[in-house]
Design a protein around this motif. Structure first.
Motif, PDB file in Angstrom:
ATOM      1  N   GLN A  94      -1.740  19.357 -10.338  1.00 32.18           N
ATOM      2  CA  GLN A  94      -2.084  19.044 -11.864  1.00 32.18           C
ATOM      3  C   GLN A  94      -0.659  18.432 -11.723  1.00 32.18           C
ATOM      4  N   SER A  95       0.092  19.355 -12.563  1.00 32.17           N
ATOM      5  CA  SER A  95       0.790  19.261 -13.948  1.00 32.17           C
ATOM      6  C   SER A  95       2.162  17.929 -13.585  1.00 32.17           C
ATOM      7  N   PHE A  96       1.799  17.112 -12.488  1.00 34.02           N
ATOM      8  CA  PHE A  96       3.152  16.624 -12.591  1.00 34.02           C
ATOM      9  C   PHE A  96       2.334  15.040 -13.192  1.00 34.02           C
ATOM     10  N   PHE A  97       0.891  15.032 -13.190  1.00 29.46           N
ATOM     11  CA  PHE A  97      -0.063  14.265 -13.820  1.00 29.46           C
ATOM     12  C   PHE A  97       0.285  14.063 -15.532  1.00 29.46           C
ATOM     13  N   THR A  98       1.810  13.265 -15.760  1.00 27.77           N
ATOM     14  CA  THR A  98       1.706  13.110 -16.886  1.00 27.77           C
ATOM     15  C   THR A  98       0.951  11.612 -17.226  1.00 27.77           C
ATOM     16  N   PRO A  99       1.100  11.011 -18.958  1.00 30.53           N
ATOM     17  CA  PRO A  99       1.375   9.407 -18.394  1.00 30.53           C
ATOM     18  C   PRO A  99       2.097   8.593 -17.961  1.00 30.53           C
ATOM     19  N   LEU A 100       2.733   9.136 -18.397  1.00 35.42           N
ATOM     20  CA  LEU A 100       3.964   8.382 -17.799  1.00 35.42           C
ATOM     21  C   LEU A 100       3.549   7.805 -15.735  1.00 35.42           C
ATOM     22  N   GLY A 136      -8.474 -12.328  -0.732  1.00 31.92           N
ATOM     23  CA  GLY A 136      -8.958 -11.997  -0.089  1.00 31.92           C
ATOM     24  C   GLY A 136     -10.021 -11.828   1.925  1.00 31.92           C
ATOM     25  N   VAL A 137      -8.402 -10.176   1.398  1.00 29.87           N
ATOM     26  CA  VAL A 137      -9.170  -9.631   2.534  1.00 29.87           C
ATOM     27  C   VAL A 137      -9.683  -7.955   1.491  1.00 29.87           C
ATOM     28  N   PRO A 138     -10.613  -7.704   2.554  1.00 24.33           N
ATOM     29  CA  PRO A 138     -10.615  -6.264   1.589  1.00 24.33           C
ATOM     30  C   PRO A 138      -9.737  -5.071   2.365  1.00 24.33           C
ATOM     31  N   GLN A 139      -8.945  -3.985   1.078  1.00 25.67           N
ATOM     32  CA  GLN A 139      -8.380  -3.524   1.645  1.00 25.67           C
ATOM     33  C   GLN A 139      -9.218  -2.634   1.255  1.00 25.67           C
ATOM     34  N   SER A 140      -8.306  -1.122   1.437  1.00 27.57           N
ATOM     35  CA  SER A 140      -8.316   0.481   1.580  1.00 27.57           C
ATOM     36  C   SER A 140      -7.946   1.121  -0.041  1.00 27.57           C
ATOM     37  N   THR A 141      -8.546   1.295  -0.656  1.00 26.24           N
ATOM     38  CA  THR A 141      -8.661   1.696  -2.342  1.00 26.24           C
ATOM     39  C   THR A 141      -8.112   3.103  -1.625  1.00 26.24           C
ATOM     40  N   SER A 142      -8.754   3.918  -1.135  1.00 25.69           N
ATOM     41  CA  SER A 142      -8.440   5.266  -0.627  1.00 25.69           C
ATOM     42  C   SER A 142      -6.568   5.706   0.001  1.00 25.69           C
ATOM     43  N   GLN A 143      -6.266   3.795   0.998  1.00 25.68           N
ATOM     44  CA  GLN A 143      -5.107   4.463   1.700  1.00 25.68           C
ATOM     45  C   GLN A 143      -3.651   3.973   0.384  1.00 25.68           C
ATOM     46  N   ALA A 144      -3.986   3.486  -0.363  1.00 20.14           N
ATOM     47  CA  ALA A 144      -3.670   2.146  -1.896  1.00 20.14           C
ATOM     48  C   ALA A 144      -2.689   3.642  -2.701  1.00 20.14           C
ATOM     49  N   THR A 145      -4.326   4.395  -2.767  1.00 24.78           N
ATOM     50  CA  THR A 145      -4.190   5.306  -4.030  1.00 24.78           C
ATOM     51  C   THR A 145      -3.277   7.109  -3.111  1.00 24.78           C
ATOM     52  N   VAL A 146      -3.631   6.921  -2.096  1.00 21.83           N
ATOM     53  CA  VAL A 146      -2.769   8.006  -1.612  1.00 21.83           C
ATOM     54  C   VAL A 146      -1.144   8.005  -0.694  1.00 21.83           C
ATOM     55  N   LEU A 147      -1.452   6.994  -0.322  1.00 21.36           N
ATOM     56  CA  LEU A 147       0.326   6.466  -0.952  1.00 21.36           C
ATOM     57  C   LEU A 147       0.694   6.620  -2.247  1.00 21.36           C
ATOM     58  N   ALA A 148       0.008   5.790  -3.300  1.00 21.57           N
ATOM     59  CA  ALA A 148       0.911   5.423  -4.297  1.00 21.57           C
ATOM     60  C   ALA A 148       1.186   6.982  -5.343  1.00 21.57           C
ATOM     61  N   ILE A 149       0.208   7.849  -5.151  1.00 15.35           N
ATOM     62  CA  ILE A 149       0.643   9.520  -5.139  1.00 15.35           C
ATOM     63  C   ILE A 149       1.535  10.123  -4.603  1.00 15.35           C
ATOM     64  N   SER A 150       1.366   9.737  -2.994  1.00 16.61           N
ATOM     65  CA  SER A 150       2.660  10.398  -2.257  1.00 16.61           C
ATOM     66  C   SER A 150       4.574   9.324  -2.571  1.00 16.61           C
ATOM     67  N   ALA A 156       5.020   8.265  -5.632  1.00 16.71           N
ATOM     68  CA  ALA A 156       5.153   9.239  -7.084  1.00 16.71           C
ATOM     69  C   ALA A 156       5.568  10.912  -6.970  1.00 16.71           C
ATOM     70  N   ALA A 157       4.938  11.696  -5.935  1.00 13.06           N
ATOM     71  CA  ALA A 157       4.837  13.346  -5.637  1.00 13.06           C
ATOM     72  C   ALA A 157       6.070  12.948  -4.672  1.00 13.06           C
ATOM     73  N   THR A 158       6.765  12.155  -4.160  1.00 12.32           N
ATOM     74  CA  THR A 158       8.224  12.182  -3.513  1.00 12.32           C
ATOM     75  C   THR A 158       9.347  12.105  -4.478  1.00 12.32           C
ATOM     76  N   ALA A 159       9.279  10.787  -5.387  1.00 19.50           N
ATOM     77  CA  ALA A 159      10.042  10.932  -6.322  1.00 19.50           C
ATOM     78  C   ALA A 159      10.351  12.208  -6.982  1.00 19.50           C
ATOM     79  N   LEU A 160       9.262  12.941  -6.919  1.00 25.28           N
ATOM     80  CA  LEU A 160       9.066  14.167  -8.370  1.00 25.28           C
ATOM     81  C   LEU A 160       9.860  15.308  -7.202  1.00 25.28           C
ATOM     82  N   SER A 161       9.376  15.529  -6.036  1.00 31.77           N
ATOM     83  CA  SER A 161       9.666  16.452  -4.973  1.00 31.77           C
ATOM     84  C   SER A 161       8.626  17.182  -5.055  1.00 31.77           C
ATOM     85  N   GLY A 162       7.625  16.493  -4.822  1.00 31.08           N
ATOM     86  CA  GLY A 162       6.700  17.710  -4.983  1.00 31.08           C
ATOM     87  C   GLY A 162       4.889  17.563  -4.453  1.00 31.08           C
ATOM     88  N   LEU A 163       5.732  16.296  -2.973  1.00 30.56           N
ATOM     89  CA  LEU A 163       4.198  15.648  -2.104  1.00 30.56           C
ATOM     90  C   LEU A 163       4.148  17.192  -1.099  1.00 30.56           C
TER      91      LEU A 163
END
Length: 338
Positions: A75-81, A101-115, A117-124
């Motif tokens: 949680q501490s890594f969730f800075t505004p930036l 026009g293709v339905p895409q997985s929001t959950s997968q996009a969210t998990v991988l976007a967080i991942s 960022a977490a990889t870049a921050l060494s916190g995954l």
């Protein structure tokens, strides 16, 4: 309050923008079956969708919020930036899919976007990602496909001749079936709320807790407030972007009978809700829904014709590309801005 306005404004606006995109993408798995069976008018979909999404998020969204707000990245890594980068990466990934026009997985996009960022921050949290989330992504669409394939291959033919027909107009005489199909679609929207609203609400909830320097116990109350801000944007997105992706799934893979549509909705929503409430796994409902439609197409048109279908090809391409686009964008931006 004024001190919090500047750091929180951009992430909240991005979360709302993300929710609008999720509303466009999530409309398809919720109402494509009912729309494909011609039992609901397109103009009625956004309102029903938004109400049920809000209910699902408030009633059954706790575990997924904890996973996305704390489970993958502390949680501490969730800075505004960092939060802004994550939400922007998800939004652009989904916007790309919605434009096509293709339905895409929001959950997968969210998990991988967080991942990313977490990889870049060494916190995954690799344990959570590789041993809990990704296996669920693989197993559940297979289960969805298998259940619908078995039902459409052996069970539906036994029922069709005696109870249902392929003529959708008979619903005028079968009001109960029409009501059941609408309830099933609303149930899917409820499941989307339980799983997908957290994609936008959880990161900004973690950010808000950090910015206010509160104890961790305040995470869930703040998440509820975030949900109340984010969830109405799903209805806006459904109204603005939902028709095209609903048309893709509901009309362009395979025609569905009302009974098939109802069963399909119940299967995919139940699988998603199970993943949400039992283990808090952000799961792709659009892929569960797509897998079920593809199973129907395989039985109706054959596997070769199904794989040649232009829409099916688009689905597989976007399902692979869009989440990794979110990962790479999030990872790259964090490295550049760090």
């Amino acid at each position: 309050m004024s001190e919090l306005f500047t750091p929180l404004t951009v992430p909240f606006l991005l979360a709302m923008f993300l929710a609008i995109n999720m509303g466009g993408s999530g409309t398809s798995p919720a109402f494509a079956a009912a729309y494909g069976a011609n039992v609901i008018q397109r103009t009625l979909i956004p309102g029903l969708f938004g109400i049920m999404v809000l209910c699902g998020a408030l009633i059954a969204g706790k575990e997924v919020s904890l996973t996305l707000g704390k489970g993958l990245l502390e949680q501490s890594f969730f800075t505004p930036l960092n939060t802004s980068v994550i939400l922007l990466s998800i939004s652009l990934s989904l916007l790309l899919a919605n434009v096509i026009g293709v339905p895409q997985s929001t959950s997968q996009a969210t998990v991988l976007a967080i991942s990313g960022a977490a990889t870049a921050l060494s916190g995954l949290n690799t344990q959570k990602l590789f041993y809990e989330i990704i296996p669920t992504w693989i197993i559940l669409p297979i289960v969805s496909f298998a259940i619908m394939y078995i039902l459409s291959k052996w069970i539906f033919p036994l029922l069709k001749a005696k109870i249902f027909t392929e003529n959708y107009s008979h619903l005028r005489e079968h009001k109960i079936l029409k009501i059941l199909l609408l309830l099933a679609s609303m149930y899917v929207a409820f499941s989307i709320g339980a799983n997908n609203v957290a994609n936008a609400a959880a990161p900004i909830a973690s950010l808000a807790v950090n910015e206010m320097a509160k104890e961790a116990q305040t995470f869930l109350p703040i998440t509820i407030l975030s949900v109340l801000v984010v969830a109405p944007c799903f209805a806006i997105g459904s109204s603005l972007l939902g028709h095209r992706v609903t048309q893709k799934t509901g009309k362009e893979i395979v025609k569905v009978s009302p009974f098939q549509a109802m069963v399909l909705s119940l299967i995919v929503a139940s699988l998603l809700l199970l993943a949400s409430v039992t283990s808090g796994i952000p799961t792709s409902l659009v892929q569960l829904n797509g897998a079920a439609f593809i199973a129907l197409s395989v039985n109706t048109n054959g596997i070769k014709n199904t794989l040649k279908n232009k829409t099916v090809k688009q689905f597989f391409f976007i399902w692979i590309i869009a989440p990794f686009f979110a990962y790479l964008l999030s990872y790259s931006l964090i490295l550049l801005l760090k």
